[in-house]
Design a protein around this motif. Structure first.
Motif, PDB file in Angstrom:
ATOM      1  N   HIS A   1       1.473  -9.033   6.804  1.00  0.00           N
ATOM      2  CA  HIS A   1       1.301  -7.771   6.086  1.00  0.00           C
ATOM      3  C   HIS A   1       2.367  -7.620   5.003  1.00  0.00           C
ATOM      4  N   LEU A   2       3.614  -7.912   5.362  1.00  0.00           N
ATOM      5  CA  LEU A   2       4.696  -7.830   4.381  1.00  0.00           C
ATOM      6  C   LEU A   2       4.486  -8.827   3.243  1.00  0.00           C
ATOM      7  N   SER A   3       4.025 -10.029   3.608  1.00  0.00           N
ATOM      8  CA  SER A   3       3.794 -11.054   2.587  1.00  0.00           C
ATOM      9  C   SER A   3       2.715 -10.624   1.613  1.00  0.00           C
ATOM     10  N   MET A   4       1.626 -10.039   2.140  1.00  0.00           N
ATOM     11  CA  MET A   4       0.529  -9.617   1.274  1.00  0.00           C
ATOM     12  C   MET A   4       0.977  -8.531   0.309  1.00  0.00           C
TER      13      MET A   4
ATOM     14  N   LYS B   1      -4.445 -12.755  -2.172  1.00  0.00           N
ATOM     15  CA  LYS B   1      -3.554 -12.403  -1.061  1.00  0.00           C
ATOM     16  C   LYS B   1      -3.999 -13.079   0.232  1.00  0.00           C
ATOM     17  N   HIS B   2      -5.318 -13.141   0.418  1.00  0.00           N
ATOM     18  CA  HIS B   2      -5.848 -13.798   1.622  1.00  0.00           C
ATOM     19  C   HIS B   2      -5.476 -15.287   1.630  1.00  0.00           C
ATOM     20  N   ALA B   3      -5.651 -15.931   0.479  1.00  0.00           N
ATOM     21  CA  ALA B   3      -5.357 -17.365   0.402  1.00  0.00           C
ATOM     22  C   ALA B   3      -3.874 -17.647   0.554  1.00  0.00           C
TER      23      ALA B   3
ATOM     24  N   PHE C   1      -9.754 -10.906  -8.435  1.00  0.00           N
ATOM     25  CA  PHE C   1      -9.666 -11.652  -7.171  1.00  0.00           C
ATOM     26  C   PHE C   1      -8.323 -11.442  -6.480  1.00  0.00           C
ATOM     27  N   MET C   2      -7.705 -10.290  -6.712  1.00  0.00           N
ATOM     28  CA  MET C   2      -6.381 -10.041  -6.152  1.00  0.00           C
ATOM     29  C   MET C   2      -6.405 -10.088  -4.622  1.00  0.00           C
TER      30      MET C   2
END
Length: 388
Positions: free
Chosen positions: A142-145, A163-165, A158-159
């Motif tokens: 979550h923090l990374s995203m 984030k998913h990738a 495609f933001m």
């Protein structure tokens, strides 16, 4: 491919050879095997017996898994770029789907660390004893995203996909799987897009076989909708990277789809993508480089394949002719060759008059712009995102 030597980072990609021994292969999947598949054996008995080459990913804090399966001790994640011994058994198979090296090229799998030979001149990371870590991994993701800072080449559209990738795919080691029926490449196939493949596409980086295969699947949909299946045939770049008897046999099989059809064949030569067009026993080479060169081994293999096809089908023309379309548009920089090849295919498909030979026969200075290449990048990203 990039090669990082900082072992303190979360991901280290190192060029490597993959070897195999005659050790028993542990099975990490309970998927049922296909009754038609025949188990093959290959006697290999030392690390010097190289069976494939690709990238090894040395992970730090990442949860180690491959396609959602935890990675066992003494194993590393590898991505195979090509096969040396195609019929060699992989050491961590998925029965009925991935059992030989040939089936896993372009995909991700687990490989024993002591059967990996690093070619970059760096030493393997020292093993660190396991410790009990109570960090909430979901909280970390979550923090990374929320802290994602996308590349300036990334589409804001495609933001969320980005984030998913950059987090989920990276942390889990999962892939995006795109199934293709036999109409696309002649055989049923699943394209595996790994974290690094998706990020390269999102950030306008160098793309490889998986991305180009996915684009050909997109193009196939367009060909179907335009009712032009009788005009175009796609040749799988995953089946033509190695110039051997299998290469020629596959080309002959595809040519039998119809002598008057135009065949698309992307080919990678020393990390550079070119496009081969086979049309009416003539072989056309489209090279994105400003100063194109010859590819004698590839050209000879294609000529042999066309000659064999003509002999088997009783066609009058017995020998294929190679022609270089020197007027084909060039790449604007040093890494866009894969995107250019995708653009070539799209342009030819959209050319109602089928006059690519006369239009690109004479050398010119035309270059595709980044904006033009972005059109194809956006199109394939939309398609890939549907399989997340």
């Amino acid at each position: 491919m990039r090669e990082e030597k900082n072992f303190n980072s979360k991901l280290v990609e190192i060029k490597a050879w993959m070897s195999a021994s005659n050790m028993h292969s542990p099975l990490f999947s309970d998927k049922a095997s296909c009754p038609e598949d025949e188990e093959k054996e290959l006697n290999v008995d030392s690390i010097d017996n190289k069976v494939a080459f690709g990238m090894v990913f040395l992970n730090g804090d990442m949860s180690k898994s491959v396609h959602g399966v935890p990675l066992q001790l003494e194993y590393v994640r590898v991505s195979l770029d090509g096969a040396i011994k195609e019929d060699a058994l992989v050491l961590v198979p998925i029965l009925g789907e991935i059992e030989t090296v040939r089936q896993v090229v372009g995909s991700l799998l687990a490989w024993p660390e002591d059967m990996v030979i690093l070619t970059s001149g760096v030493e393997k990371k020292k093993k660190v004893p396991k410790t009990n870590v109570s960090t909430n991994q979901y909280h970390q993701v979550h923090l990374s995203m929320n802290s994602m800072k996308p590349s300036r080449n990334m589409f804001l559209h495609f933001m969320l996909f980005y984030k998913h990738a950059a987090t989920i795919l990276k942390e889990t080691g999962d892939s995006i799987q795109i199934p293709c029926d036999a109409e696309v490449f002649g055989n049923e196939k699943t394209i595996f897009l790994l974290h690094e493949n998706v990020m390269a596409l999102l950030e306008f980086g160098m793309v490889g076989q998986a991305v180009i295969s996915a684009y050909m699947a997109v193009l196939h949909v367009g060909i179907l909708k335009a009712n032009k299946m009788d005009l175009y045939v796609s040749i799988d770049p995953g089946a033509t990277y190695k110039l051997n008897d299998d290469f020629e046999a596959y080309i002959v099989t595809r040519l039998k789809e119809g002598p008057s059809r135009l065949f698309f064949m992307p080919h990678n030569e020393n990390y550079h993508w070119i496009l081969i067009i086979i049309w009416e026993s003539e072989i056309f080479i489209l090279n994105p480089l400003s100063h194109p060169r010859s590819f004698p081994e590839l050209e000879d293999a294609l000529i042999r394949a066309v000659r064999l096809y003509n002999a088997q089908t009783g066609r009058v023309c017995k020998n294929g002719k190679v022609k270089k379309l020197v007027g084909s548009p060039k790449q604007p920089g040093g890494h866009e060759c894969g995107y250019i090849v995708m653009r070539y295919m799209k342009y030819i498909f959209q050319d109602k008059d089928m006059k690519l030979i006369t239009r690109w026969a004479t050398k010119n200075r035309k270059t595709y712009t980044a904006e033009e290449l972005d059109e194809d990048r956006f199109e394939i990203l939309q398609h890939v995102q549907e399989f997340v």
